[in-house]
Motif scaffolding. Structure first.
Motif, PDB file in Angstrom:
ATOM      1  N   ASP A  53      -7.772  24.846  18.115  1.00  0.00           N
ATOM      2  CA  ASP A  53      -6.745  24.581  18.805  1.00  0.00           C
ATOM      3  C   ASP A  53      -6.120  23.081  18.472  1.00  0.00           C
ATOM      4  N   ASP A  54      -7.178  21.861  18.860  1.00  0.00           N
ATOM      5  CA  ASP A  54      -6.900  21.243  19.261  1.00  0.00           C
ATOM      6  C   ASP A  54      -7.012  19.797  17.798  1.00  0.00           C
ATOM      7  N   ALA A  55      -7.014  19.757  16.457  1.00  0.00           N
ATOM      8  CA  ALA A  55      -6.982  19.359  15.343  1.00  0.00           C
ATOM      9  C   ALA A  55      -5.592  19.550  15.726  1.00  0.00           C
ATOM     10  N   ARG A  56      -5.700  17.636  15.467  1.00  0.00           N
ATOM     11  CA  ARG A  56      -4.277  17.669  14.771  1.00  0.00           C
ATOM     12  C   ARG A  56      -4.008  16.484  14.119  1.00  0.00           C
ATOM     13  N   ASP A  57      -5.054  15.909  12.990  1.00  0.00           N
ATOM     14  CA  ASP A  57      -5.242  15.180  11.098  1.00  0.00           C
ATOM     15  C   ASP A  57      -5.845  16.157  10.919  1.00  0.00           C
ATOM     16  N   ILE A  58      -5.978  15.928   9.445  1.00  0.00           N
ATOM     17  CA  ILE A  58      -6.680  15.924   8.198  1.00  0.00           C
ATOM     18  C   ILE A  58      -7.913  16.099   8.933  1.00  0.00           C
ATOM     19  N   TYR A 113      -4.471  24.037   7.509  1.00  0.00           N
ATOM     20  CA  TYR A 113      -3.805  23.246   6.164  1.00  0.00           C
ATOM     21  C   TYR A 113      -2.826  23.307   5.900  1.00  0.00           C
ATOM     22  N   GLU A 114      -2.260  24.019   5.362  1.00  0.00           N
ATOM     23  CA  GLU A 114      -1.012  25.132   4.328  1.00  0.00           C
ATOM     24  C   GLU A 114       0.474  23.903   5.850  1.00  0.00           C
ATOM     25  N   MET A 115      -0.122  24.529   7.376  1.00  0.00           N
ATOM     26  CA  MET A 115       1.018  23.967   8.195  1.00  0.00           C
ATOM     27  C   MET A 115       1.107  22.280   8.354  1.00  0.00           C
ATOM     28  N   MET A 116      -0.096  21.715   7.774  1.00  0.00           N
ATOM     29  CA  MET A 116       0.183  20.320   7.882  1.00  0.00           C
ATOM     30  C   MET A 116       0.960  19.781   6.925  1.00  0.00           C
ATOM     31  N   GLU A 117       0.405  19.942   6.006  1.00  0.00           N
ATOM     32  CA  GLU A 117       0.492  19.775   4.314  1.00  0.00           C
ATOM     33  C   GLU A 117       1.952  20.157   4.903  1.00  0.00           C
ATOM     34  N   SER A 118       2.694  21.393   5.696  1.00  0.00           N
ATOM     35  CA  SER A 118       4.524  21.784   5.147  1.00  0.00           C
ATOM     36  C   SER A 118       5.304  20.777   5.719  1.00  0.00           C
ATOM     37  N   ARG A 119       4.350  20.062   6.935  1.00  0.00           N
ATOM     38  CA  ARG A 119       5.139  19.146   7.995  1.00  0.00           C
ATOM     39  C   ARG A 119       4.807  17.888   7.332  1.00  0.00           C
ATOM     40  N   LEU A 120       3.888  17.496   6.086  1.00  0.00           N
ATOM     41  CA  LEU A 120       3.780  15.896   5.577  1.00  0.00           C
ATOM     42  C   LEU A 120       5.343  15.916   4.476  1.00  0.00           C
ATOM     43  N   GLY A 121       5.376  17.642   4.325  1.00  0.00           N
ATOM     44  CA  GLY A 121       5.308  17.005   2.873  1.00  0.00           C
ATOM     45  C   GLY A 121       7.053  17.515   2.369  1.00  0.00           C
TER      46      GLY A 121
END
Length: 175
Positions: A107-112, A167-175
Motif C-alpha cells: 500500500d505504501d509503495a510509491r515507486d519502482i 507494477y503494471e499500474m505504475m508502468e501504465s502511469r509512466l508510459g
C-alpha cells in the motif's frame, strides 16, 4: 500407461517433491507424441477418443508436476492430507504478521524501487518455503507439516500477483 496412475507413475518419475523440470518437459513431449489423436486416425473414432482422453490426462499431470506449489499440494493429497485451503485458512501467527507487513508495504509503495524491494523479499520467502516443503515432503515425510507450508505458499503466489498488478499500474502511469 494407465489412466488411473498417479501423475508421477504416468510420467515415470519418483514420487517426490524435488524434480528436474527439464525431465518433466521432455517426458511430457514424449507422452504427448505417443498419445496424439492423429496417430490413431486409421483406427477409428473410438481410438481417437481414447487418445484424446490420454492427451487431456497427460496435460493435467504436466500442469501439476511442473508447478512446485501444485506438486507439493498433490503430494500431500496423495498421502491423505489434502490442503483444503478453501476450508482451512489457519496460519501461524508469525506468518499472519508477515502478511500484514507486506500488505502495508504494498500500500505504501510509491515507486519502482520500493516495489522491487518488496518483490525481492517475497521471492526470498517463497524460496525458503519451497525448501521447507522439499525437506518436509522428501526427507521427513511430514505431509501434515507440508500442508501449512503449501497454504503459506498459496498466499505468497496471490500476493506476488498483487505486486505484478502494482507494477503494471505504475508502468501504465509512466508510459
Amino acid at each position: 500407461m494407465n489412466l488411473q496412475s498417479d501423475d508421477f507413475e504416468l510420467f515415470g518419475l519418483p514420487q517426490q517433491f524435488a524434480q528436474d523440470r527439464a525431465a518433466i518437459d521432455a517426458r511430457w513431449k514424449d507422452l504427448q507424441r505417443e498419445a496424439h489423436p492423429d496417430k490413431f486416425a486409421a483406427q477409428g473414432a473410438a481410438a481417437q477418443r481414447v487418445a484424446m482422453q490420454w492427451s487431456v490426462r497427460i496435460n493435467e499431470a504436466y500442469q501439476r508436476l511442473k508447478d512446485p506449489l501444485r506438486r507439493a499440494a498433490y503430494l500431500c493429497e496423495l498421502h491423505g492430507v489434502p490442503v483444503n485451503a478453501e476450508n482451512n485458512t489457519a496460519m501461524p501467527a508469525e506468518f499472519l504478521m508477515q502478511q500484514m507487513e507486506w500488505r502495508e508495504a504494498l500500500d505504501d509503495a510509491r515507486d519502482i524501487d520500493a516495489l522491487d524491494a518488496l518483490n525481492d523479499e517475497v521471492g526470498r520467502s517463497r524460496r525458503v518455503l519451497l525448501q521447507r516443503c522439499e525437506q518436509l515432503l522428501d526427507q521427513a515425510r511430514d505431509y501434515a507439516g507440508a500442508v501449512a507450508q503449501v497454504r503459506a505458499l498459496m498466499f505468497i503466489e496471490r500476493f506476488a500477483r498483487d505486486i505484478e498488478a502494482r507494477y503494471e499500474m505504475m508502468e501504465s502511469r509512466l508510459g
